[in-house]
Design an enzyme around this catalytic site. Sequence first.
Site, short mmCIF file in Angstrom:
data_model
loop_
_atom_site.label_atom_id
_atom_site.label_comp_id
_atom_site.label_asym_id
_atom_site.label_seq_id
_atom_site.Cartn_x
_atom_site.Cartn_y
_atom_site.Cartn_z
CB SER A 78 36.85 33.67 41.43
OG SER A 78 36.98 35.06 41.54
CE LYS A 81 33.82 36.55 40.70
NZ LYS A 81 35.03 36.64 41.48
CE1 TYR A 202 32.49 38.38 44.43
CE2 TYR A 202 33.93 39.78 45.74
CZ TYR A 202 33.72 38.99 44.64
OH TYR A 202 34.74 38.79 43.74
CE1 TYR A 254 37.98 35.29 37.44
CE2 TYR A 254 40.14 34.30 37.48
CZ TYR A 254 38.95 34.60 38.10
OH TYR A 254 38.75 34.18 39.37
CB VAL A 272 43.11 34.92 43.41
CG1 VAL A 272 42.97 35.61 42.06
CG2 VAL A 272 42.13 35.46 44.42
N1 GLN Z 1 37.87 37.66 46.38
C1 GLN Z 1 38.58 37.89 45.17
C2 GLN Z 1 38.27 39.28 44.66
O1 GLN Z 1 37.14 39.65 44.70
C3 GLN Z 1 38.21 36.86 44.15
C4 GLN Z 1 38.95 37.03 42.87
C5 GLN Z 1 39.38 35.75 42.21
O2 GLN Z 1 39.42 34.67 42.77
N2 GLN Z 1 39.79 35.89 40.97
O3 GLN Z 1 39.11 40.01 44.24
#
Ligand code: GLN
Length: 318
Positions: A78, A81, A202, A254, A272
Amino acid sequence: MYFTYEQPKIDLSDEKERKRIVDEAYANGVEAAKSGKVADYIPELAKANPDDFGICIKTRAGETIAIGETQKRFSIQSISKVINLAASLKYLGFRETFSHVMLEPSGDAFNSILKLDTVSDLPFNPMINAGAIQVMSMLTNVLSFDELLSFAKAFCMDDGIYLNEEVYNSESLTGDRNRAIVYLLKSKGVLQGEPEKTLDMYFKMCSLNVNAESLANLGLILTNRGQNPLTGKHLIHPGYIRTIRSLMFTCGMYDESGEYGVLVGIPSKSGVGGGIVASAAEMGVGTFGPALNKKGNSIGGIAALEHLSHLMRLNMFS
Ligand code: GLN
């Protein structure tokens, strides 16, 4: 979690003291990691070693402090992002970007579909999956994956970043929740690109292999208002950096962004894969610890950043 308003009396101009603080932060991270769990909803991520931990700091003054696993590669997840949002601001502008995604913390899990279906047609912010997928739908119209990859390399000052094919395949095969999000956005008529192409880009951006040092560099460039401190090159307009750091502060962790904001108080973004990037006033910090807490944030990374923030007085509001 610990908190005190006592301001520690430490001479931060002393290099040994700075090193000692980072050593302690590292030790705290290693200890905290013992109670976390690696992500397993993307099968390839379950192979990570929960005991891995590393922290890298890069200051505007040119100092680097790195301890532990700071060169080991892992998927950015993530944290991409942040890069996608930066690209959207650069190539599409503020007005266009935020015509299609909001600027509000969601208070829900990163992959939640709840509010998207019940509260608003537009995703809450670009730091959660729904918002990042929406940003990616816009980007697919103006950039190729290779162009985005080059942008990521520049932003992390790391030419060694590459697509981790195993993670990418694993995500593509199992990313049904993200698939649900993209089609929900399409069904509402708000998606800006073709759904499968959007998802593919993505997933690819989530699967870029970085290390704690590249994240420290990313943090440093954000701290440095978008300018590469070594080459002097501006990657994006400084005004956009303010927007990105604000969103990192309010939404980057988050549904733990509020607590993290109080306890650490530095614009940050987690993934993650176990990474966290933090952009403090004078330094960028990258941590790597794949053992996560229940919110999907690196448990060791948070412990280390809490320590660092407290002893180095990095909280934005202190
Ligand atoms: N690729 C992961 C997902 O889309 C990214 C989520 C994350 O890092 N929180 O679920």
